[in-house]
Motif scaffolding. Structure first.
Motif, PDB file in Angstrom:
ATOM      1  N   GLU A 132     -24.141 -28.990 -25.161  1.00  0.00           N
ATOM      2  CA  GLU A 132     -23.137 -29.632 -24.318  1.00  0.00           C
ATOM      3  C   GLU A 132     -22.339 -28.584 -23.528  1.00  0.00           C
ATOM      4  OE1 GLU A 132     -23.973 -30.317 -27.282  1.00  0.00           O
ATOM      5  OE2 GLU A 132     -23.913 -32.450 -27.743  1.00  0.00           O
ATOM      6  N   ALA A 133     -21.993 -27.486 -24.224  1.00  0.00           N
ATOM      7  CA  ALA A 133     -21.282 -26.408 -23.540  1.00  0.00           C
ATOM      8  C   ALA A 133     -22.134 -25.843 -22.408  1.00  0.00           C
ATOM      9  CB  ALA A 133     -20.931 -25.305 -24.541  1.00  0.00           C
ATOM     10  N   LYS A 134     -23.422 -25.671 -22.664  1.00  0.00           N
ATOM     11  CA  LYS A 134     -24.312 -25.144 -21.635  1.00  0.00           C
ATOM     12  C   LYS A 134     -24.349 -26.062 -20.418  1.00  0.00           C
ATOM     13  CE  LYS A 134     -29.012 -23.566 -20.729  1.00  0.00           C
ATOM     14  NZ  LYS A 134     -30.325 -23.190 -21.305  1.00  0.00           N
ATOM     15  N   ALA A 135     -24.368 -27.384 -20.647  1.00  0.00           N
ATOM     16  CA  ALA A 135     -24.405 -28.343 -19.533  1.00  0.00           C
ATOM     17  C   ALA A 135     -23.183 -28.177 -18.628  1.00  0.00           C
ATOM     18  CB  ALA A 135     -24.482 -29.767 -20.068  1.00  0.00           C
ATOM     19  N   ILE A 136     -22.011 -27.961 -19.224  1.00  0.00           N
ATOM     20  CA  ILE A 136     -20.799 -27.789 -18.414  1.00  0.00           C
ATOM     21  C   ILE A 136     -20.817 -26.451 -17.682  1.00  0.00           C
ATOM     22  CG2 ILE A 136     -18.292 -27.520 -18.501  1.00  0.00           C
ATOM     23  CD1 ILE A 136     -18.172 -29.610 -20.637  1.00  0.00           C
ATOM     24  N   TRP A 137     -21.197 -25.381 -18.390  1.00  0.00           N
ATOM     25  CA  TRP A 137     -21.252 -24.065 -17.721  1.00  0.00           C
ATOM     26  C   TRP A 137     -22.217 -24.107 -16.536  1.00  0.00           C
ATOM     27  CZ3 TRP A 137     -17.034 -22.314 -19.024  1.00  0.00           C
ATOM     28  CH2 TRP A 137     -16.611 -22.046 -20.315  1.00  0.00           C
ATOM     29  N   GLN A 138     -23.355 -24.791 -16.727  1.00  0.00           N
ATOM     30  CA  GLN A 138     -24.319 -24.897 -15.627  1.00  0.00           C
ATOM     31  C   GLN A 138     -23.740 -25.692 -14.463  1.00  0.00           C
ATOM     32  OE1 GLN A 138     -27.671 -26.590 -17.767  1.00  0.00           O
ATOM     33  NE2 GLN A 138     -28.833 -24.682 -17.548  1.00  0.00           N
ATOM     34  N   ARG A 139     -23.003 -26.755 -14.788  1.00  0.00           N
ATOM     35  CA  ARG A 139     -22.425 -27.578 -13.719  1.00  0.00           C
ATOM     36  C   ARG A 139     -21.402 -26.780 -12.912  1.00  0.00           C
ATOM     37  NH1 ARG A 139     -19.185 -33.337 -14.192  1.00  0.00           N
ATOM     38  NH2 ARG A 139     -19.377 -33.872 -11.999  1.00  0.00           N
ATOM     39  N   LEU A 140     -20.598 -26.000 -13.596  1.00  0.00           N
ATOM     40  CA  LEU A 140     -19.610 -25.184 -12.889  1.00  0.00           C
ATOM     41  C   LEU A 140     -20.285 -24.114 -12.034  1.00  0.00           C
ATOM     42  CD1 LEU A 140     -16.928 -24.772 -15.711  1.00  0.00           C
ATOM     43  CD2 LEU A 140     -16.674 -26.074 -13.580  1.00  0.00           C
ATOM     44  N   MET A 141     -21.329 -23.507 -12.547  1.00  0.00           N
ATOM     45  CA  MET A 141     -22.047 -22.487 -11.770  1.00  0.00           C
ATOM     46  C   MET A 141     -22.689 -23.099 -10.528  1.00  0.00           C
ATOM     47  SD  MET A 141     -21.831 -19.441 -13.158  1.00  0.00           S
ATOM     48  CE  MET A 141     -23.275 -18.546 -12.621  1.00  0.00           C
ATOM     49  N   GLN A 142     -23.284 -24.296 -10.711  1.00  0.00           N
ATOM     50  CA  GLN A 142     -23.913 -24.969  -9.565  1.00  0.00           C
ATOM     51  C   GLN A 142     -22.865 -25.360  -8.533  1.00  0.00           C
ATOM     52  OE1 GLN A 142     -25.898 -28.158 -11.552  1.00  0.00           O
ATOM     53  NE2 GLN A 142     -27.575 -26.879 -12.308  1.00  0.00           N
ATOM     54  N   ALA A 143     -21.702 -25.817  -8.999  1.00  0.00           N
ATOM     55  CA  ALA A 143     -20.636 -26.211  -8.076  1.00  0.00           C
ATOM     56  C   ALA A 143     -20.163 -25.016  -7.255  1.00  0.00           C
ATOM     57  CB  ALA A 143     -19.474 -26.816  -8.847  1.00  0.00           C
ATOM     58  N   ALA A 144     -20.151 -23.842  -7.868  1.00  0.00           N
ATOM     59  CA  ALA A 144     -19.698 -22.648  -7.160  1.00  0.00           C
ATOM     60  C   ALA A 144     -20.687 -22.219  -6.082  1.00  0.00           C
ATOM     61  CB  ALA A 144     -19.498 -21.508  -8.157  1.00  0.00           C
ATOM     62  N   GLU A 145     -21.950 -22.602  -6.259  1.00  0.00           N
ATOM     63  CA  GLU A 145     -22.982 -22.185  -5.311  1.00  0.00           C
ATOM     64  C   GLU A 145     -23.195 -23.196  -4.195  1.00  0.00           C
ATOM     65  OE1 GLU A 145     -26.239 -21.652  -7.919  1.00  0.00           O
ATOM     66  OE2 GLU A 145     -25.361 -19.915  -8.948  1.00  0.00           O
ATOM     67  N   ILE A 146     -22.587 -24.384  -4.306  1.00  0.00           N
ATOM     68  CA  ILE A 146     -22.763 -25.433  -3.287  1.00  0.00           C
ATOM     69  C   ILE A 146     -21.577 -25.396  -2.325  1.00  0.00           C
ATOM     70  CG2 ILE A 146     -22.892 -27.924  -2.888  1.00  0.00           C
ATOM     71  CD1 ILE A 146     -24.168 -28.156  -5.665  1.00  0.00           C
ATOM     72  N   THR A 147     -21.865 -25.430  -1.057  1.00  0.00           N
ATOM     73  CA  THR A 147     -20.812 -25.446  -0.033  1.00  0.00           C
ATOM     74  C   THR A 147     -21.065 -26.603   0.928  1.00  0.00           C
ATOM     75  OG1 THR A 147     -20.666 -23.037  -0.175  1.00  0.00           O
ATOM     76  CG2 THR A 147     -19.622 -24.092   1.704  1.00  0.00           C
ATOM     77  N   PRO A 148     -20.109 -27.511   1.181  1.00  0.00           N
ATOM     78  CA  PRO A 148     -18.827 -27.594   0.481  1.00  0.00           C
ATOM     79  C   PRO A 148     -19.008 -28.173  -0.921  1.00  0.00           C
ATOM     80  CG  PRO A 148     -19.019 -29.409   1.994  1.00  0.00           C
ATOM     81  CD  PRO A 148     -20.245 -28.565   2.220  1.00  0.00           C
ATOM     82  N   SER A 149     -18.190 -27.802  -1.848  1.00  0.00           N
ATOM     83  CA  SER A 149     -18.325 -28.235  -3.231  1.00  0.00           C
ATOM     84  C   SER A 149     -17.292 -29.301  -3.555  1.00  0.00           C
ATOM     85  CB  SER A 149     -18.133 -27.037  -4.169  1.00  0.00           C
ATOM     86  OG  SER A 149     -18.096 -27.475  -5.507  1.00  0.00           O
ATOM     87  N   ALA A 150     -17.710 -30.244  -4.380  1.00  0.00           N
ATOM     88  CA  ALA A 150     -16.774 -31.278  -4.838  1.00  0.00           C
ATOM     89  C   ALA A 150     -15.715 -30.661  -5.751  1.00  0.00           C
ATOM     90  CB  ALA A 150     -17.528 -32.372  -5.569  1.00  0.00           C
ATOM     91  N   LEU A 151     -16.058 -29.550  -6.393  1.00  0.00           N
ATOM     92  CA  LEU A 151     -15.118 -28.861  -7.268  1.00  0.00           C
ATOM     93  C   LEU A 151     -14.676 -27.561  -6.588  1.00  0.00           C
ATOM     94  CD1 LEU A 151     -16.967 -29.196 -10.700  1.00  0.00           C
ATOM     95  CD2 LEU A 151     -15.070 -30.571  -9.875  1.00  0.00           C
ATOM     96  N   LYS A 152     -13.384 -27.325  -6.593  1.00  0.00           N
ATOM     97  CA  LYS A 152     -12.841 -26.087  -6.033  1.00  0.00           C
ATOM     98  C   LYS A 152     -12.853 -25.030  -7.141  1.00  0.00           C
ATOM     99  CE  LYS A 152     -11.903 -28.136  -2.132  1.00  0.00           C
ATOM    100  NZ  LYS A 152     -12.666 -27.830  -0.909  1.00  0.00           N
ATOM    101  N   ILE A 153     -13.867 -24.177  -7.118  1.00  0.00           N
ATOM    102  CA  ILE A 153     -14.036 -23.217  -8.187  1.00  0.00           C
ATOM    103  C   ILE A 153     -13.331 -21.907  -7.849  1.00  0.00           C
ATOM    104  CG2 ILE A 153     -15.744 -21.975  -9.581  1.00  0.00           C
ATOM    105  CD1 ILE A 153     -15.822 -24.967  -9.909  1.00  0.00           C
ATOM    106  N   SER A 154     -12.402 -21.507  -8.709  1.00  0.00           N
ATOM    107  CA  SER A 154     -11.729 -20.222  -8.526  1.00  0.00           C
ATOM    108  C   SER A 154     -12.614 -19.123  -9.105  1.00  0.00           C
ATOM    109  CB  SER A 154     -10.384 -20.227  -9.234  1.00  0.00           C
ATOM    110  OG  SER A 154     -10.575 -20.303 -10.637  1.00  0.00           O
ATOM    111  N   MET A 155     -12.319 -17.910  -8.748  1.00  0.00           N
ATOM    112  CA  MET A 155     -13.075 -16.779  -9.274  1.00  0.00           C
ATOM    113  C   MET A 155     -12.933 -16.691 -10.790  1.00  0.00           C
ATOM    114  SD  MET A 155     -15.180 -14.446  -8.658  1.00  0.00           S
ATOM    115  CE  MET A 155     -15.127 -14.463  -6.859  1.00  0.00           C
ATOM    116  N   GLN A 156     -11.743 -17.043 -11.284  1.00  0.00           N
ATOM    117  CA  GLN A 156     -11.514 -17.011 -12.731  1.00  0.00           C
ATOM    118  C   GLN A 156     -12.417 -18.019 -13.446  1.00  0.00           C
ATOM    119  OE1 GLN A 156      -7.461 -17.795 -13.812  1.00  0.00           O
ATOM    120  NE2 GLN A 156      -7.775 -17.412 -15.985  1.00  0.00           N
TER     121      GLN A 156
END
Length: 803
Positions: free
Chosen positions: A402-426
């Motif tokens: 489950e943790a992996k699924a979330i980490w992957q989702r955040l990584m994918q969101a950071a690579e998509i422009t424009p992204s539905a999630l505003k991913i900070s560098m942190q």
């Protein structure tokens, strides 16, 4: 004239009836011999077989059984008569049957067959010899001829069916076995002479034992089919078992349970071989016949997800969860699928159906997950940060996928422009580090799983006797190689005792290995058993301390409630289930309770929203209504569910809670008992006395330990009905169908000791009935009137008698 014809007709019918009544000479004695042999009275059986042969010297079936029985008893001197009576081909064949297999013997039998082609005994003995030589095609010709020539020689048909099975001529085998089982009244022993050897594996193989139990309510025709399929499953060839079931499906109608079990084994085997295309085909074929099979829907969801068909996978697993809402493996798969789809609240809700609130008591690792899930959408602007918190809580709970699924989702969101999630560098850095950490950890878990899978396979093959120290060193090496944060120079000791060796957070709390896993939400329990070194690796749900008064002193013991198992014990590995519901340490420092094992057991008893005993799964032959009565009594004493709570989920949760309490007090009973036995050298005389009392028998000692623990548990429980029901189910071994009891019998098992839990159940109910002044050997019906205080009183009395 009409009257004369009528009279002749009446006389003719009478004569015909008399003719039908004239049985083959010796047949009555033969049937008595069979019945006597089934009762284990060998000498009496031989006398009846001899009487059958005295009445009919050429009675083929009686000769074969008489020979086999004498050889089995090691009384070959009684067969010397054959050597001096060789005037006929069939006597010569019977004499040759006593010799060891050789080419010379085979040629002599072929010559006898050419000389007497119409003699059923000659043809049978030749067919049997060809079978031993592996010449099954030729064996079928002679065994089939023997069966046609003498329809009382059911043994020939049974062995012919076996050779057809070896030749993969399943349709002919099914038809032949249908004939055999339809005539088993004349020779019940004929069925399965060759298959018995395979079926004996059921003693050590829970999978096979379960299939045997499914046959209890089947007609004779299904038994033949079942044995064919069972034999193939025993030989690890599930694809043949399914083929047999498919061929005989419309004609013999195997049970839904048997068919689905075989299909599930086939799919699992194909998945292990990574033949996913064939596995998917097999799943869809089986679902075409039974579209409401949860296990197969679970497999289909796995295959869909592997191919990137996430919507289809979610549909399949949710349908499975609807059909089997309390199945732990399906609930876990649904949780992971829903988390991957971003449905976090629904994932938790589906997984928690039928679970009690006690999961959140003590030092709960689930409460942070629930809190993080509840706050996930409280502030949309902070969603990425909330997801980071949730993923970290998943890791702490041991929910790594489950943790992996979330980490992957955040990584994918950071690579998509424009992204539905505003991913900070942190957030991006946390996700990248988290994904790397989880991948590393899952790779390590896979390596540990492979290591123990190979170890268990070697143990089952009888060629692995490694010590627990070797397993610990190997585990540490795997952790060191696969992860970057394992402590340098770690050395984890095991606790050694006369009763076994162990390593766990309770037995060895300072061991680096157990600390390493515990910090990551996993309980590692490593110990030696009868079969070798065993590992259980489970998620930790909560930790509680219990104060006990033992021998006038107050002691604190620790109890862990554990969730799903990543790696199972050897028994769980064999059956594919979590079987050990709890275990106390030999040191007496504490215990664990396995929620998954309890949840699986409760799930078996839930059907259509009503608690119901599934006796067809258990092979029960005692009063199943007693179980139903106790569950109804348990439900009645609970009262009404809280407002707004689903009644079935609440009832199941309460039953799970009661079972957890039952296991918890059982393990505490072990700890109270161990106080007088461990450490061994400090309690030498107590241990010596216990061993003398039990005749230095490991089985007797285990039985005594379990009886002490179970009587202690019943003396402490406010509501004893679920625990009594669990014990009642253990009595099934005493009540097996005689035909299957014979099938499982072998000379090496004749004096085998019954399993400890069966003896425990028998002694518990005997003590209760004696306390009620009821017949302890009779029906259990009086127990319907027993009260909880009386159960506690009798259990405490038994506990002190043993202690």
């Amino acid at each position: 004239m009409g009257r004369i014809c009528k009279a002749f007709a009446i006389v003719g019918v009478w004569l015909l009836a008399q003719g039908c009544a004239f049985e083959r000479p010796g047949l009555l004695s033969f049937r008595r011999a069979v019945a006597t042999e089934r009762q284990g009275r060998w000498e009496g059986a031989m006398r009846f077989y001899q009487a059958a042969l005295d009445a009919d010297a050429s009675f083929a079936a009686a000769h074969i059984r008489y020979q086999d029985l004498i050889l089995q008893l090691g009384a070959s001197s009684r067969l010397e008569g054959y050597a001096g009576q060789l005037e006929t081909p069939w006597r010569q064949a019977l004499a040759l049957r006593l010799f060891k297999h050789s080419e010379e013997r085979l040629e002599k039998l072929r010559a006898l067959s050419d000389k007497a082609p119409s003699d059923p005994i000659v043809r049978f003995v030749l067919g049997e010899a060809l079978q031993l030589a592996g010449l099954h095609a030729e064996a079928v010709v002679h065994l089939e001829a023997s069966w046609r020539l003498d329809r009382t020689l059911l043994r020939a048909a049974a062995e012919c069916g076996w050779s057809l099975l070896m030749l993969r001529e399943y349709r002919r085998a099914v038809v032949l076995f249908k004939d055999v089982v339809s005539l088993t009244d004349s020779d019940p022993l004929a069925m399965g002479f060759e298959l018995r050897g395979l079926s004996l594996l059921a003693v050590a193989d829970p999978r096979a034992a379960q299939i045997l139990e499914l046959a209890r309510n089947e007609g004779r025709t299904s038994r033949g089919l079942l044995l064919l399929a069972l034999a193939e499953l025993q030989r690890s060839r599930p694809e043949r078992a399914v083929e047999i079931l498919e061929l005989g499906f419309y004609e013999l109608q195997p049970t839904r349970e048997l068919y689905l079990w075989a299909a599930g084994e086939l799919v699992a085997e194909l998945a292990r071989k990574r033949d996913y295309a064939a596995a998917r085909t097999a799943v869809k074929q089986a679902l075409g016949r039974f579209p409401d099979a949860p296990r197969l829907l679970h497999y289909l969801a796995d295959f869909d997800r592997a191919e990137g068909l996430f919507h289809e996978a979610e549909q399949s697993i949710m349908k499975a969860a609807h059909l089997a809402p309390y199945d732990p493996s399906i609930a876990r798969a649904a949780r992971r699928q829903l988390v991957a789809a971003g449905k976090y609240e629904q994932a938790l809700r589906v997984w928690m159906r039928g679970l009690p609130t006690m999961l959140f008591e003590g030092e709960s690792r689930l409460k942070p997950v629930i809190d993080a899930t509840a706050s996930i959408f409280s502030d949309r602007a902070q969603l990425p940060e909330r997801l980071v918190d949730l993923a970290q809580c998943y890791e702490q709970a041991g929910w790594w996928w489950e943790a992996k699924a979330i980490w992957q989702r955040l990584m994918q969101a950071a690579e998509i422009t424009p992204s539905a999630l505003k991913i900070s560098m942190q957030v991006y850095d946390a996700a990248r580090a988290g994904l790397e950490r989880v991948d590393q950890w899952l790779e390590m878990l896979d390596a540990v799983r492979r290591y123990f899978r190979e170890h268990y396979a070697a143990v089952e093959g009888g060629h692995d006797d490694r010590a627990i120290e070797t397993a610990i060193a190997d585990l540490e090496n795997i952790c060191r190689q696969k992860t970057t944060d394992f402590p340098a120079g770690a050395g984890s000791p095991a606790v050694m005792s006369i009763y076994g060796a162990e390593m766990s957070p309770l037995a060895t709390p300072d061991a680096p290995l157990v600390k390493y896993f515990l910090e990551r939400g996993l309980y590692l329990d490593l110990q030696t058993g009868r079969d070798g070194v065993e590992l259980k690796l489970m998620t930790v749900l909560n930790r509680r301390e219990h104060s006990l008064e033992i021998s006038g002193e107050t002691r604190t013991v620790v109890g862990y409630l554990c969730g799903e198992g990543y790696i199972r014990s050897l028994a769980g590995h064999r059956s594919g289930l979590s079987q050990v519901a709890g275990c106390a340490t030999f040191t007496g420092r504490g215990f664990y309770v396995d929620l998954e094992a309890i949840r699986a057991s409760v799930g078996e008893m839930v059907d259509g929203g009503i608690l119901q005993v599934q006796s067809r799964h258990r092979g029960l032959d005692f009063e199943p209504e007693m179980l139903q009565f106790w569950f109804e009594r348990f439900a009645a004493e609970l009262g009404e569910p809280p407002a707004g709570v689903d009644a079935q989920d609440w009832l199941v949760a309460e039953l799970v809670r009661a079972d957890i309490e039952g296991v918890r007090f059982h393990e505490i009973g072990h700890i109270v008992d161990f106080e007088h036995l461990t450490p061994f050298w400090s309690n030498f005389w107590s241990n010596l006395w216990r061993n003398l009392e039990e005749g230095f028998s490991a089985n007797n000692l285990a039985t005594r330990f379990e009886l002490v623990a179970e009587s202690y548990a019943l003396s402490q429980l406010e509501v004893p009905w679920p625990t009594l029901a669990v014990n009642l189910r253990w009595l099934k071994t005493d009540e097996q169908d005689p035909w299957f009891r014979w099938l499982l019998r072998d000379s090496r098992f004749d004096d085998a000791e019954p399993p400890p839990y069966q003896v425990v159940a028998r002694e518990l109910f005997r003590h209760l009935l004696e306390g009620m002044q009821a017949n302890p050997e009779g029906p259990l019906t009086p127990l319907k009137d027993v009260g909880a205080p009386f159960v506690r009183e009798m259990a405490e009395e038994l506990f002190h008698e043993l202690w």
